[in-house]
Scaffold this motif. Structure first.
Motif, PDB file in Angstrom:
ATOM      1  N   ALA A 102       0.863  -1.188   0.000  1.00 31.79           N
ATOM      2  CA  ALA A 102       0.000   0.000   0.000  1.00 31.79           C
ATOM      3  C   ALA A 102       0.891   1.227   0.000  1.00 31.79           C
ATOM      4  CB  ALA A 102      -0.910   0.007   1.224  1.00 31.79           C
ATOM      5  N   LEU A 103       0.491   2.205  -0.795  1.00 32.42           N
ATOM      6  CA  LEU A 103       1.202   3.485  -0.822  1.00 32.42           C
ATOM      7  C   LEU A 103       0.559   4.373   0.238  1.00 32.42           C
ATOM      8  CD1 LEU A 103       3.423   5.033  -2.369  1.00 32.42           C
ATOM      9  CD2 LEU A 103       1.624   5.923  -3.856  1.00 32.42           C
ATOM     10  N   ARG A 104       1.286   4.653   1.306  1.00 34.71           N
ATOM     11  CA  ARG A 104       0.728   5.445   2.402  1.00 34.71           C
ATOM     12  C   ARG A 104       0.797   6.935   2.087  1.00 34.71           C
ATOM     13  NH1 ARG A 104      -2.456   1.724   4.048  1.00 34.71           N
ATOM     14  NH2 ARG A 104      -1.521   0.001   5.213  1.00 34.71           N
ATOM     15  N   SER A 105       0.129   7.738   2.920  1.00 39.27           N
ATOM     16  CA  SER A 105       0.000   9.174   2.626  1.00 39.27           C
ATOM     17  C   SER A 105       1.345   9.890   2.575  1.00 39.27           C
ATOM     18  CB  SER A 105      -0.922   9.842   3.647  1.00 39.27           C
ATOM     19  OG  SER A 105      -0.509   9.479   4.944  1.00 39.27           O
ATOM     20  N   ASN A 106       2.375   9.339   3.238  1.00 38.71           N
ATOM     21  CA  ASN A 106       3.705   9.965   3.177  1.00 38.71           C
ATOM     22  C   ASN A 106       4.532   9.430   2.009  1.00 38.71           C
ATOM     23  OD1 ASN A 106       4.159   7.391   4.028  1.00 38.71           O
ATOM     24  ND2 ASN A 106       5.180   7.926   5.946  1.00 38.71           N
ATOM     25  N   ASP A 107       3.838   8.779   1.039  1.00 41.30           N
ATOM     26  CA  ASP A 107       4.477   8.212  -0.153  1.00 41.30           C
ATOM     27  C   ASP A 107       5.410   7.048   0.146  1.00 41.30           C
ATOM     28  OD1 ASP A 107       3.135   9.635  -1.976  1.00 41.30           O
ATOM     29  OD2 ASP A 107       4.712  11.084  -2.421  1.00 41.30           O
ATOM     30  N   SER A 152     -11.234   3.606  -4.680  1.00 41.59           N
ATOM     31  CA  SER A 152     -10.574   3.366  -3.395  1.00 41.59           C
ATOM     32  C   SER A 152      -9.481   2.311  -3.487  1.00 41.59           C
ATOM     33  CB  SER A 152     -11.613   2.966  -2.346  1.00 41.59           C
ATOM     34  OG  SER A 152     -12.545   2.061  -2.917  1.00 41.59           O
ATOM     35  N   ASN A 153      -9.352   1.638  -4.648  1.00 39.09           N
ATOM     36  CA  ASN A 153      -8.219   0.719  -4.853  1.00 39.09           C
ATOM     37  C   ASN A 153      -6.922   1.465  -5.129  1.00 39.09           C
ATOM     38  OD1 ASN A 153      -9.690  -1.621  -4.595  1.00 39.09           O
ATOM     39  ND2 ASN A 153      -9.952  -1.968  -6.777  1.00 39.09           N
ATOM     40  N   ASN A 154      -7.017   2.747  -5.491  1.00 35.77           N
ATOM     41  CA  ASN A 154      -5.806   3.518  -5.815  1.00 35.77           C
ATOM     42  C   ASN A 154      -4.850   3.474  -4.625  1.00 35.77           C
ATOM     43  OD1 ASN A 154      -7.135   4.057  -8.121  1.00 35.77           O
ATOM     44  ND2 ASN A 154      -7.433   6.255  -7.762  1.00 35.77           N
ATOM     45  N   GLY A 155      -3.586   3.278  -4.915  1.00 32.63           N
ATOM     46  CA  GLY A 155      -2.612   3.202  -3.828  1.00 32.63           C
ATOM     47  C   GLY A 155      -2.384   1.780  -3.338  1.00 32.63           C
ATOM     48  N   LEU A 156      -3.132   0.817  -3.902  1.00 33.60           N
ATOM     49  CA  LEU A 156      -2.902  -0.591  -3.572  1.00 33.60           C
ATOM     50  C   LEU A 156      -2.126  -1.219  -4.728  1.00 33.60           C
ATOM     51  CD1 LEU A 156      -6.390  -1.359  -2.029  1.00 33.60           C
ATOM     52  CD2 LEU A 156      -4.214  -1.112  -0.811  1.00 33.60           C
ATOM     53  N   ASN A 161       6.736  -9.124 -12.163  1.00 31.33           N
ATOM     54  CA  ASN A 161       7.990  -9.162 -12.940  1.00 31.33           C
ATOM     55  C   ASN A 161       9.025  -8.171 -12.414  1.00 31.33           C
ATOM     56  OD1 ASN A 161       6.874 -11.083 -14.581  1.00 31.33           O
ATOM     57  ND2 ASN A 161       6.174  -9.629 -16.126  1.00 31.33           N
ATOM     58  N   GLY A 162       9.125  -8.103 -11.090  1.00 34.20           N
ATOM     59  CA  GLY A 162      10.133  -7.236 -10.477  1.00 34.20           C
ATOM     60  C   GLY A 162       9.754  -5.764 -10.425  1.00 34.20           C
ATOM     61  N   GLN A 163       8.584  -5.408 -10.965  1.00 35.92           N
ATOM     62  CA  GLN A 163       8.119  -4.015 -10.942  1.00 35.92           C
ATOM     63  C   GLN A 163       6.972  -3.870  -9.944  1.00 35.92           C
ATOM     64  OE1 GLN A 163       9.301  -1.483 -13.286  1.00 35.92           O
ATOM     65  NE2 GLN A 163      10.878  -3.025 -13.610  1.00 35.92           N
ATOM     66  N   ILE A 164       6.841  -2.672  -9.379  1.00 41.51           N
ATOM     67  CA  ILE A 164       5.679  -2.386  -8.529  1.00 41.51           C
ATOM     68  C   ILE A 164       4.608  -1.740  -9.417  1.00 41.51           C
ATOM     69  CG2 ILE A 164       4.831  -1.075  -6.548  1.00 41.51           C
ATOM     70  CD1 ILE A 164       6.748  -3.169  -5.633  1.00 41.51           C
ATOM     71  N   VAL A 165       3.467  -2.408  -9.526  1.00 44.65           N
ATOM     72  CA  VAL A 165       2.388  -1.926 -10.402  1.00 44.65           C
ATOM     73  C   VAL A 165       1.067  -1.912  -9.632  1.00 44.65           C
ATOM     74  CG1 VAL A 165       3.511  -2.803 -12.505  1.00 44.65           C
ATOM     75  CG2 VAL A 165       1.903  -4.261 -11.269  1.00 44.65           C
ATOM     76  N   GLN A 166       0.049  -1.313 -10.232  1.00 46.34           N
ATOM     77  CA  GLN A 166      -1.284  -1.282  -9.633  1.00 46.34           C
ATOM     78  C   GLN A 166      -1.789  -2.722  -9.430  1.00 46.34           C
ATOM     79  OE1 GLN A 166      -2.678   1.830  -9.048  1.00 46.34           O
ATOM     80  NE2 GLN A 166      -4.440   0.892  -8.036  1.00 46.34           N
ATOM     81  N   ASP A 167      -2.368  -2.981  -8.261  1.00 40.50           N
ATOM     82  CA  ASP A 167      -2.908  -4.318  -7.997  1.00 40.50           C
ATOM     83  C   ASP A 167      -4.108  -4.584  -8.914  1.00 40.50           C
ATOM     84  OD1 ASP A 167      -3.852  -6.705  -6.874  1.00 40.50           O
ATOM     85  OD2 ASP A 167      -3.414  -6.063  -4.827  1.00 40.50           O
ATOM     86  N   THR A 168      -4.137  -5.761  -9.520  1.00 43.35           N
ATOM     87  CA  THR A 168      -5.258  -6.127 -10.411  1.00 43.35           C
ATOM     88  C   THR A 168      -6.355  -6.892  -9.672  1.00 43.35           C
ATOM     89  OG1 THR A 168      -4.087  -8.167 -10.937  1.00 43.35           O
ATOM     90  CG2 THR A 168      -3.772  -6.300 -12.440  1.00 43.35           C
ATOM     91  N   PHE A 169      -6.065  -7.308  -8.445  1.00 39.61           N
ATOM     92  CA  PHE A 169      -7.014  -8.048  -7.592  1.00 39.61           C
ATOM     93  C   PHE A 169      -7.507  -9.347  -8.204  1.00 39.61           C
ATOM     94  CE2 PHE A 169      -6.896  -3.860  -5.790  1.00 39.61           C
ATOM     95  CZ  PHE A 169      -6.544  -4.222  -4.491  1.00 39.61           C
ATOM     96  N   ARG A 221      -8.328   3.113   3.142  1.00 39.92           N
ATOM     97  CA  ARG A 221      -7.519   3.421   4.318  1.00 39.92           C
ATOM     98  C   ARG A 221      -6.226   4.107   3.893  1.00 39.92           C
ATOM     99  NH1 ARG A 221      -4.207  -0.513   8.289  1.00 39.92           N
ATOM    100  NH2 ARG A 221      -4.119   0.874  10.080  1.00 39.92           N
ATOM    101  N   SER A 222      -5.651   3.651   2.764  1.00 45.09           N
ATOM    102  CA  SER A 222      -4.337   4.188   2.393  1.00 45.09           C
ATOM    103  C   SER A 222      -4.434   5.623   1.873  1.00 45.09           C
ATOM    104  CB  SER A 222      -3.644   3.277   1.373  1.00 45.09           C
ATOM    105  OG  SER A 222      -4.511   2.932   0.327  1.00 45.09           O
ATOM    106  N   SER A 223      -5.463   5.911   1.046  1.00 44.27           N
ATOM    107  CA  SER A 223      -5.530   7.257   0.472  1.00 44.27           C
ATOM    108  C   SER A 223      -6.524   8.153   1.207  1.00 44.27           C
ATOM    109  CB  SER A 223      -5.935   7.172  -1.006  1.00 44.27           C
ATOM    110  OG  SER A 223      -7.262   6.693  -1.102  1.00 44.27           O
TER     111      SER A 223
END
Length: 279
Positions: A102-107, A152-156, A161-169, A221-223
């Motif tokens: 999760a990307l928290r409010s402090n980035d 509300s999924n933004n920030g999850l 493949n070694g990259q951090i990407v948006q969760d597809t759930f 919660r995260s954003s």
């Protein structure tokens, strides 16, 4: 002669019914049918055990544990469950043990996944798509996205493949329990969108569920973002038209819930830790 019912007790939720019960950001529901005792999610830690005792639920008696997706607030109590219960099979989506953040409010990126060491436990059953657990008990994933996913999924995020990407759930699954002509649909967080999940259920079963219980992910919660009021109104119209009875909780958020309640009246209620319903 007694009416056959399903009992649902809320072991963990963000709020509590009274000071007697602990609360945390998480979810755990105990569901008792005529023939099976099912636990759906285990919250973030050991709180589900404490509240279970207060609700006269014996965790060692549970037959099946279903974990809805790979986030700690639903699966953090898994180690404690495996310690307290020595017989239940545990059903998770095959991608639930991947790395989630999760990307928290402090980035800052915070790891919110499950304990990977537990994946090797022999009682864990990895599921996909449409998976039958027992007569009248199944889970399904692979949701078709007819409507956009909740904002509300933004920030999850997830690692891919070694990259951090948006969760597809893709790792999220939902539970169906059918008994005595009644159908219950249980959602953990509805990251795939509650409308999409119910539509997918309808595609599978050719009808609407009688009862829907779980989180609808209308707040983050995260954003800190809630889904906008127009979207909530659109969702409430859809839900009313299903003629199902809804009990929501956890990531729906109190403000979005109040708006749903104002539109839906008696067809929706809120579950707090300590609450007990029969259907």
């Amino acid at each position: 002669w007694w009416a056959e019912v399903m009992i649902i007790k809320t072991l963990v939720e963000n709020t509590a019914l009274s000071k007697d019960f602990g609360s945390e950001h998480g979810l755990s529901l105990y569901i008792e049918t005529n023939s099976r005792k099912i636990l759906f999610d285990v919250g973030a830690g050991e709180l589900f055990l404490e509240n279970a005792k207060k609700l006269n639920v014996d965790i060692s008696d549970v037959d099946y544990l279903i974990i809805s997706h790979g986030h700690y607030d639903h699966g953090g109590g898994l180690k404690a469950f495996l310690r307290e219960n020595t017989k239940a099979e545990v059903f998770l989506h095959r991608l639930a043990f991947e790395k989630y953040y999760a990307l928290r409010s402090n980035d800052e990126l915070e790891y919110i996944g499950l304990d990977e060491e537990l994946k090797q436990n022999r009682r864990i059953v990895l599921t996909s798509d449409c998976f039958f657990i027992n007569k009248g008990i199944q889970v399904f994933s692979n949701i078709t996205q007819k409507e956009p996913l909740p904002i509300s999924n933004n920030g999850l995020l997830m690692e891919h493949n070694g990259q951090i990407v948006q969760d597809t759930f893709v790792h999220e699954q939902n539970l169906i329990i059918e008994e005595d002509g009644k159908t219950l649909l249980v959602t953990g967080c509805a990251h795939n969108g509650i409308v999409n999940i119910i539509e997918h259920f309808h595609d599978l079963k050719g009808r609407m569920p009688n009862y829907v219980v779980g989180g609808f992910h209308l707040s983050s919660r995260s954003s800190g973002n809630n889904v906008n009021p127009e979207m909530i109104d659109k969702i409430s119209k859809y839900l009313i038209n299903t003629n199902a009875k809804f009990c929501t909780c956890h990531c729906t958020g109190i403000e979005p819930y109040n708006r749903l309640k104002a539109a839906m009246g008696d067809s929706i209620d809120y579950l707090s830790a300590g609450s007990e319903i029969t259907i």
